[in-house]
Design a protein around this motif. Structure first.
Motif, mmCIF file in Angstrom:
data_model
loop_
_atom_site.group_PDB
_atom_site.id
_atom_site.type_symbol
_atom_site.label_atom_id
_atom_site.label_comp_id
_atom_site.label_asym_id
_atom_site.label_seq_id
_atom_site.Cartn_x
_atom_site.Cartn_y
_atom_site.Cartn_z
ATOM 1 N N TYR A 90 -47.790 96.979 -4.626
ATOM 2 C CA TYR A 90 -48.782 96.493 -5.589
ATOM 3 C C TYR A 90 -50.167 96.794 -5.020
ATOM 4 N N LEU A 114 -59.187 97.270 -11.896
ATOM 5 C CA LEU A 114 -58.025 98.162 -11.808
ATOM 6 C C LEU A 114 -57.000 97.600 -10.839
ATOM 7 N N GLY A 116 -52.327 97.604 -10.188
ATOM 8 C CA GLY A 116 -51.054 98.121 -10.686
ATOM 9 C C GLY A 116 -50.009 98.258 -9.610
ATOM 10 N N VAL A 141 -48.672 103.064 -11.847
ATOM 11 C CA VAL A 141 -48.961 102.507 -13.173
ATOM 12 C C VAL A 141 -50.112 101.519 -12.994
ATOM 13 N N ALA A 142 -51.277 101.848 -13.542
ATOM 14 C CA ALA A 142 -52.468 101.016 -13.363
ATOM 15 C C ALA A 142 -52.912 100.429 -14.701
ATOM 16 N N ARG A 143 -53.354 99.179 -14.642
ATOM 17 C CA ARG A 143 -53.920 98.522 -15.829
ATOM 18 C C ARG A 143 -55.431 98.465 -15.661
ATOM 19 N N SER A 145 -58.801 96.976 -17.101
ATOM 20 C CA SER A 145 -59.319 95.885 -17.940
ATOM 21 C C SER A 145 -60.838 96.004 -17.984
ATOM 22 N N SER A 162 -58.530 97.171 -23.005
ATOM 23 C CA SER A 162 -57.689 97.341 -21.816
ATOM 24 C C SER A 162 -56.650 98.417 -22.108
ATOM 25 N N LYS A 163 -56.110 99.001 -21.019
ATOM 26 C CA LYS A 163 -55.134 100.073 -21.175
ATOM 27 C C LYS A 163 -54.274 100.156 -19.916
ATOM 28 N N ARG A 164 -52.985 100.436 -20.121
ATOM 29 C CA ARG A 164 -52.066 100.665 -19.007
ATOM 30 C C ARG A 164 -51.590 102.103 -19.091
ATOM 31 N N THR A 166 -49.772 105.646 -16.720
ATOM 32 C CA THR A 166 -49.088 106.169 -15.534
ATOM 33 C C THR A 166 -49.738 107.483 -15.117
#
Length: 376
Positions: A90, A114, A116, A141-143, A145, A162-164, A166
């Motif tokens: 993580y 950021l 993920g 895989v990063a989120r 915000s 926001s967006k997730r 890869t």
């Protein structure tokens, strides 16, 4: 955000070739965990922000940027052999932001956070007994915000997108083995990131990591192989005489140089010291005249260099016996035989180029022979 100056991540293409050396690994597989702390850096695309405001009829007068923050990782992995591991974890890359002042009077504030999860393939290239170069390539895989706010003439239509996503990540660094249960890393990593407003860029993370292997088992120390001794029967005589004590004229053991020393080195490894301790423990309280120590190498490299290396290894064993108080210096005799007395035959180990296969075939030639003379 737009890409920062590209990291020169050298050696990642060699991850696949490193796996080919797994047969020569010194350690069995083991799990590990760790923590990384460092700094993350981004490049905020101020030109795009200025152009967007201008399209809305707002002219930017000043802009302040916050392009660095504290970052950390929590990770765990499995080390298959000395050269290859798989690692997941993580990460939190922190937050970055900007404040833009406009005419007509107003301000636009923006911030992105950021965090993920990642899964990497980690390759290790040993430089010495303790130092190694490490390279990694993987997926994450990063989120992202985002948070936007405006004052005065600036109005924000979507304040919290926001967006997730890869993307890939790569890295390069150095690793130092403090002991088998504790390692330290220094790394530079690059994360490819999608923010939540249609931009793509890179975040660079520079960190120091503490790594803790679990249940790591070093290579077993070689066993000393004493030579069987012959005890002559007591002579027959008319008058009874005391039977002389058994005489063992000599006893010897051959130790693999790969277990005593790192490749092309003359400093004793911890497992090598344990093997020498075991050999001396077998002698117990027995008395002896002298101990001869012979160093041997394989045929790879120059003859003069191999001669010096074999003598240095023999002297390292002698120094260890003296420092441990096991043997008086005057009873020790050292010599270096270089490549002059191989155990292997040329037809069994063909070639002159130091390939992994030839190095493994010539392993019996790299040895240190300890011979105890005049045991009684």
């Amino acid at each position: 955000m737009k890409p920062a100056r590209m990291l020169r991540v050298l050696g990642l293409a060699g991850l696949g070739s490193l796996a080919a050396f797994s047969a020569t690994a010194q350690d069995a597989g083991y799990y590990y965990g760790g923590l990384s702390v460092g700094q993350s850096r981004a490049r905020i695309d101020d030109e795009r922000i200025t152009a967007g405001l201008l399209g809305a009829g707002l002219r930017t007068t000043t802009m302040s940027l916050d392009e660095s923050d504290t970052a950390f990782k929590l990770f765990g992995g499995y080390q298959f052999n000395r050269y290859l591991a798989v690692e997941g974890g993580y990460f939190d890359l922190g937050k970055f932001g900007f404040t833009s002042t406009t005419v007509p009077a107003g301000t636009l504030n923006g911030q992105i956070k950021l965090r993920g999860f990642n899964l990497d393939l980690v390759g290790t290239l040993p430089l010495s007994e303790r130092f190694s170069v490490i390279g990694r390539v993987g997926a994450q895989v990063a989120r992202a915000s985002d948070s936007f706010s405006g004052t005065g003439a600036v109005q924000v239509l979507s304040p919290n997108p926001s967006k997730r996503a890869t993307n890939y990540k790569v890295g390069l660094g150095l690793q130092y083995e403090v002991n088998p249960s504790f390692l330290v890393r220094a790394e530079a990593e690059r994360y490819r990131i999608d923010d939540a407003v249609g931009n793509r860029g890179d975040i660079n993370m520079y960190s120091v990591s503490l790594v803790f292997p679990f249940g790591r088992t070093p290579a077993p120390a070689p066993r000393a192989m004493p030579v069987s001794t012959y005890v002559a029967p007591a002579p027959m005589a008319e008058a009874p005489r005391p039977v002389p004590p058994p005489v063992a004229p000599r006893q010897s053991a051959s130790f693999s140089a790969d277990s005593l020393f790192a490749f092309d080195a003359a400093t004793l490894r911890p497992e090598g010291r344990s093997a020498l301790d075991g050999f001396m423990a077998q002698l117990g309280g027995l008395q002896f005249d002298t101990i001869g120590i012979e160093g041997h190498t394989d045929r790879l490299g120059g003859a003069a260099y191999n001669q010096r290396l074999s003598l240095r290894r023999a002297e390292a064993v002698k120094d260890y016996f003296v420092v441990q108080g096991r043997v008086a210096p005057e009873k020790l005799r050292v010599s270096g035989k270089g490549e002059s007395a191989p155990v292997t035959r040329p037809e069994d180990c063909k070639g002159q180029t130091a390939t992994p296969q030839l190095i493994a075939c010539l392993q019996p030639d790299r040895r240190v022979v300890v011979e105890v003379n005049g045991l009684r």
